[in-house]
Design a protein around this motif. Structure first.
Motif, PDB file in Angstrom:
ATOM      1  N   LYS A 207      13.484 -16.490 -30.946  1.00 33.72           N
ATOM      2  CA  LYS A 207      14.532 -17.133 -31.736  1.00 33.72           C
ATOM      3  C   LYS A 207      14.288 -18.630 -31.829  1.00 33.72           C
ATOM      4  CE  LYS A 207      19.276 -18.682 -31.730  1.00 33.72           C
ATOM      5  NZ  LYS A 207      18.862 -19.799 -32.554  1.00 33.72           N
ATOM      6  N   ARG A 213      19.646 -15.109 -33.439  1.00 34.03           N
ATOM      7  CA  ARG A 213      18.741 -14.264 -32.661  1.00 34.03           C
ATOM      8  C   ARG A 213      18.588 -12.899 -33.334  1.00 34.03           C
ATOM      9  NH1 ARG A 213      23.702 -13.769 -30.530  1.00 34.03           N
ATOM     10  NH2 ARG A 213      24.360 -11.852 -29.483  1.00 34.03           N
ATOM     11  N   ASN A 214      17.427 -12.310 -33.167  1.00 33.21           N
ATOM     12  CA  ASN A 214      17.182 -10.970 -33.694  1.00 33.21           C
ATOM     13  C   ASN A 214      17.351  -9.940 -32.592  1.00 33.21           C
ATOM     14  OD1 ASN A 214      16.697 -11.699 -36.319  1.00 33.21           O
ATOM     15  ND2 ASN A 214      14.487 -11.971 -36.007  1.00 33.21           N
TER      16      ASN A 214
ATOM     17  N   GLN B  54      13.447 -20.701 -25.437  1.00 36.80           N
ATOM     18  CA  GLN B  54      14.271 -19.791 -26.230  1.00 36.80           C
ATOM     19  C   GLN B  54      13.457 -19.153 -27.353  1.00 36.80           C
ATOM     20  OE1 GLN B  54      17.373 -21.589 -28.617  1.00 36.80           O
ATOM     21  NE2 GLN B  54      18.679 -19.786 -28.462  1.00 36.80           N
ATOM     22  N   ASP B  55      12.615 -19.953 -27.992  1.00 30.76           N
ATOM     23  CA  ASP B  55      11.846 -19.436 -29.131  1.00 30.76           C
ATOM     24  C   ASP B  55      10.595 -18.688 -28.693  1.00 30.76           C
ATOM     25  OD1 ASP B  55      10.664 -21.717 -28.123  1.00 30.76           O
ATOM     26  OD2 ASP B  55       9.916 -22.397 -30.060  1.00 30.76           O
ATOM     27  N   LYS B  56      10.366 -18.642 -27.393  1.00 33.29           N
ATOM     28  CA  LYS B  56       9.150 -17.983 -26.905  1.00 33.29           C
ATOM     29  C   LYS B  56       9.485 -16.803 -26.012  1.00 33.29           C
ATOM     30  CE  LYS B  56       6.919 -22.451 -26.241  1.00 33.29           C
ATOM     31  NZ  LYS B  56       8.201 -23.104 -26.007  1.00 33.29           N
ATOM     32  N   THR B  57      10.749 -16.398 -25.985  1.00 33.55           N
ATOM     33  CA  THR B  57      11.142 -15.368 -25.039  1.00 33.55           C
ATOM     34  C   THR B  57      11.660 -14.128 -25.758  1.00 33.55           C
ATOM     35  OG1 THR B  57      11.745 -17.073 -23.451  1.00 33.55           O
ATOM     36  CG2 THR B  57      12.616 -14.876 -23.036  1.00 33.55           C
ATOM     37  N   VAL B  58      11.220 -12.981 -25.301  1.00 31.85           N
ATOM     38  CA  VAL B  58      11.766 -11.715 -25.785  1.00 31.85           C
ATOM     39  C   VAL B  58      12.230 -10.921 -24.572  1.00 31.85           C
ATOM     40  CG1 VAL B  58      11.338  -9.594 -27.076  1.00 31.85           C
ATOM     41  CG2 VAL B  58      10.194 -11.718 -27.768  1.00 31.85           C
ATOM     42  N   ASP B  74      21.347 -15.407 -25.788  1.00 29.64           N
ATOM     43  CA  ASP B  74      21.061 -15.895 -27.136  1.00 29.64           C
ATOM     44  C   ASP B  74      19.551 -16.047 -27.346  1.00 29.64           C
ATOM     45  OD1 ASP B  74      21.504 -16.721 -29.688  1.00 29.64           O
ATOM     46  OD2 ASP B  74      21.971 -18.794 -29.170  1.00 29.64           O
ATOM     47  N   ILE B  75      18.887 -14.931 -27.245  1.00 31.51           N
ATOM     48  CA  ILE B  75      17.435 -14.892 -27.479  1.00 31.51           C
ATOM     49  C   ILE B  75      17.150 -13.597 -28.236  1.00 31.51           C
ATOM     50  CG2 ILE B  75      16.693 -16.214 -25.446  1.00 31.51           C
ATOM     51  CD1 ILE B  75      16.268 -13.437 -24.084  1.00 31.51           C
ATOM     52  N   ASP B  76      15.949 -13.468 -28.762  1.00 31.93           N
ATOM     53  CA  ASP B  76      15.566 -12.210 -29.393  1.00 31.93           C
ATOM     54  C   ASP B  76      15.477 -11.121 -28.323  1.00 31.93           C
ATOM     55  OD1 ASP B  76      15.439 -13.455 -31.785  1.00 31.93           O
ATOM     56  OD2 ASP B  76      13.266 -13.248 -32.066  1.00 31.93           O
ATOM     57  N   LYS B  99       4.064 -15.299 -25.296  1.00 30.44           N
ATOM     58  CA  LYS B  99       5.525 -15.253 -25.163  1.00 30.44           C
ATOM     59  C   LYS B  99       5.920 -14.890 -23.723  1.00 30.44           C
ATOM     60  CE  LYS B  99       7.125 -15.686 -29.393  1.00 30.44           C
ATOM     61  NZ  LYS B  99       6.296 -15.357 -30.555  1.00 30.44           N
TER      62      LYS B  99
END
Ligand SMILES: Cc1ncc(C[n+]2csc(CCOP(=O)(O)OP(=O)(O)O)c2C)c(N)n1
Ligand code: SF4
Ligand code: SF4
Ligand code: SF4
Lengths: 357, 259, 76
Positions: A207, A213-214, B54-58, B74-76, B99
């Motif tokens: 995200k 977020r997806n 945040q933008d690198k976490t699944v 609040d993450i994918d 990631k």
């Protein structure tokens, strides 16, 4: 110059996957499809294209790896044969429920249970009616040659991504194992992560500040929302039925009787058409290429022309139910099949036609 | 004079010492009052925030009480089938090696139905983090016996207490995965006291940093309460956990990398 | 001598009255209110605000993350 190679059906699938730019393959050995994983391991696709190939601990793990990869927007696939496909059903229904694109190959062998390692078509219901729990459909393609094994890999992914729906190639042990000449396509580049983001804005790619977020899930505890979602799925399947039906017709122009057969059975029936015509019987063949969506409309038209339809399947008679639904009692529909791993002979099929009509 | 200072003087942006991380959404947690899942969620998100990842976490949510983790983090995220989170994580990490990928799983999810996926992800040394919340029970489905339920411990499917002879022994899966060459860092933590929370967070942070260093799999067990399932108040449950769970599931590092 | 004074703000409507913060406080600041919030929970509040040292212990054990902590140096 076109590149031609003599390949097994299973090898063609594997080579097609590398050339189509597939990102990941996750599998588990089972006869008669182990060559897919073997070929991939031998070819070192991680060096050729960066493709990830992993032997999972089970079919359950393999399909759930596919679920993860597909949720992250990558082109991912798995392959197995009947008992393994049964195990994969949990993952497949989650993938369908989360509306994710992926490719599953079933090189069908005889069942039930451990059955036999010989070819069969007895997984038709499981393939076209969903297979796992819940109301869902897979896009099901039935190759009848090694060339089609090759070609359908890319076609499946195109359809899967177009509709965000899992696609299944329903093959069988005969086509998986047979060797034929295959025209090999060009090597396609795998998508970059940026291209994946663009193609799949819904995927779990991390995200960033530009978007919400997806979430990849098949869960909605609110029954109203869940019903709405189910309607959405059904609308999608309807659209697929309207736009994506594929089939082949052989000598149907003047046909008075019609064989309907897919995959290996359709190859037998081609010969049966010749034999029957030599005897003066005007027989044609309709070969569904997509089993879902099923060529129901075309069958309904043909049912006004012919006197009888013989569904030829290597099963106890499964596809015949969809044929009957399509022709709506316009014309008698009969089944002829062999089971347990036996491929019917062309002569047997003609005899069955003569006996039943 | 200090005594004259009012709360109003203190409650000012410049005096802020602690607030909930922005990586937790504003949605009220669906967990029972006092359930450790909430604290565990927060620690994971605090670590992701500190790593600016945040933008690198699944993340992968399990089936269990924390099935809705994706509503709060609040993450994918992806929601896995029961027990299969490590399989999803395996693929995602291999397809996106840069990631941070973690699973968040309960004891039924990880140590019963997902045993194979857990052990094989650990054994392959997948470069991921597994957060394993062990509350000794199946919380979501109403307090049935889990693989981790203690001998003699009551649950709705061991109403007279877990009888080891017929129901089997509790599974120390954390000690088990520590045996595997693929696990790099294995530790058992808790989140019932401030000190425990601070330690647990350090462990989670180390686990995420291990991913960055490509070290292999980090496995963080968090022994937690299921006060609803145990039929106690939260503080009673935490005390019961100290008295009964900790002697069996000893806190501390089980496998620490040699530096 | 510099002394620290703390204060907490409880998001009352999100507090579940679980009481986990109460024993976590080293200076016995927190109690549950007689009144209930919109969800029917007796929420946490500073019964003894002067004792708060802003250590954040309560906030870090709160499972629902509803406590915000402030602290200020004050001169005696
Ligand atoms: C295949 C499958 N089997 C069973 C269930 C029902 N189920 C949901 S949660 C759960 C147990 C979860 O327990 P645990 O992993 O310990 O997590 P907790 O709820 O305690 O946090 C079960 C058995 C399911 N959803 N899917
Ligand atoms: S049932 Fe147990 S594990 Fe689930 S939210 Fe409640 S206390 Fe937590
Ligand atoms: S720990 Fe949090 S939720 Fe529980 S009573 Fe205290 S403030 Fe409320
Ligand atoms: S900040 Fe520390 S002293 Fe203040 S209420 Fe919370 S635990 Fe007590």
């Amino acid at each position: 110059m076109k590149e031609l190679r003599l390949m097994k059906g299973n090898e063609a699938i594997a080579e097609a996957a590398i050339r189509a730019g597939v990102d990941g393959y996750f599998g588990y050995p089972i006869t008669p499809q182990s060559e897919v994983l073997e070929y991939l391991m031998l070819e070192k696709p991680e060096e050729r294209t960066g493709m990830v190939v992993l032997q999972a601990e089970s079919e359950v793990a393999a399909i759930n790896m596919v679920y993860g990869g597909a949720g992250a927007g990558k082109m991912v696939m798995t392959s197995s044969s009947s008992p393994g496909i049964s195990l994969k059903q949990e993952g497949i229904t989650y993938i369908a429920g989360a509306e994710l694109p992926c490719l599953i190959l079933n090189v069908v062998r005889g069942g039930p249970g451990l059955g036999t390692i010989q070819p069969a078509q007895s997984d038709y219901f499981q393939s076209v009616k969903g297979g796992g729990h819940g109301d869902y459909k897979l896009i099901v393609l039935a190759p009848a040659s090694v060339q089609e094994m090759y070609d359908f890999v890319e076609l499946s992914f195109d359809l899967a991504f177009k509709y965000r729906n899992p696609a299944l190639i329903l093959s069988d042990g005969a086509i998986g194992q047979m060797m034929e000449k295959v025209e090999i396509g060009e090597q396609k580049k795998r998508l970059t992560d940026a291209e994946v983001k663009e193609r799949c804005p819904w995927a779990t790619t991390g995200k960033d500040a530009n978007r919400e977020r997806n979430i990849i899930t098949s869960l909605d505890l609110d029954p109203n929302k869940q019903e709405l979602f189910n309607h959405k799925l059904q609308d999608k399947y309807k659209e697929i039925e309207e736009k994506e039906v594929r089939f082949e017709e052989i000598q149907t122009e003047d046909a008075e009787y019609l064989f309907v057969a897919y995959g290996t059975s359709s190859r037998i029936c081609q010969k049966s058409v010749q034999l029957a015509r030599a005897k003066g019987l005007k027989v044609g063949l309709l070969r569904p290429i997509t089993l879902f969506p099923f060529p129901s409309k075309r069958l309904a038209e043909l049912s006004k022309q012919v006197k009888g339809i013989l569904s030829v399947e290597m099963s106890a008679g499964q596809m015949i139910e969809d044929i009957k639904l399509a022709v709506n009692c316009n014309v008698p529909v009969e089944h002829f099949g062999r089971m347990g791993g036996i491929i019917p002979s062309p002569g047997e099929v003609v005899e069955a036609l003569e006996q039943k009509f | 004079m200090a005594e004259n200072i009012t709360n109003k003087d203190i409650v000012k942006e410049e005096n802020l010492v602690y607030k909930k991380t922005d990586l937790l959404t504003d949605k009220a947690l669906s967990y029972c009052p006092g359930c450790g899942h909430g604290t565990a969620h927060r620690l994971v998100m605090e670590v992701v925030e500190e790593l600016e990842a945040q933008d690198k976490t699944v993340g992968i949510a399990p089936v269990g009480c924390s099935v809705l983790a994706y509503e709060f983090m609040d993450i994918d995220m992806q929601q896995a089938a029961h027990g299969r989170a490590p399989a999803l994580a395996t693929a995602i990490k291999r397809l996106y090696p840069e990631k941070y990928v973690f699973t968040y799983q309960g004891d039924g999810d990880l140590a019963a139905i997902g045993t194979a996926e857990t052990i094989h992800a650990c054994n392959r040394g997948e470069n991921i983090t597994i957060i394993f919340v062990n509350n000794g029970i199946y919380g979501m489905t109403g307090g049935q016996m889990a693989p981790t339920t203690l001998p003699g411990m009551r649950s709705s499917t061991s109403p007279y207490g877990r009888e080891v002879a017929s129901m089997g022994n509790p599974l120390k899966i954390t000690e088990l995965v520590a045996q595997l060459p693929g696990t790099y860092y294995v530790t058992r933590q808790a989140v019932h006291t401030p000190a425990a929370v601070r330690k647990a967070k350090k462990a989670i942070k180390k686990a995420f940093e291990n991913q960055k260093l490509n070290k292999g799999l980090s496995f963080i067990e968090i022994v937690s309460n299921c006060n609803s399932g145990w039929k106690m108040t939260p503080n009673q449950a935490n005390q019961w956990m100290v008295d009964n769970m900790f002697p069996f599931y000893e806190l501390g590092d089980i496998k620490v990398p040699e530096e | 001598m510099a002394k620290v004074k703390g204060s907490i703000v409880v998001d009352i409507e999100k507090c579940k009255g679980c009481e986990v913060c109460v024993p976590a406080c080293p200076t016995d600041v927190i109690q549950l209110a007689e009144e209930v919030n919109g969800k029917g929970y007796h929420y946490a509040y500073m019964a003894n605000p002067d004792a708060c040292i802003g250590c954040a212990n309560c906030a870090i054990v709160c499972p629902d993350g509803v406590i915000t902590v402030y602290k200020k140096k004050v001169d005696k």
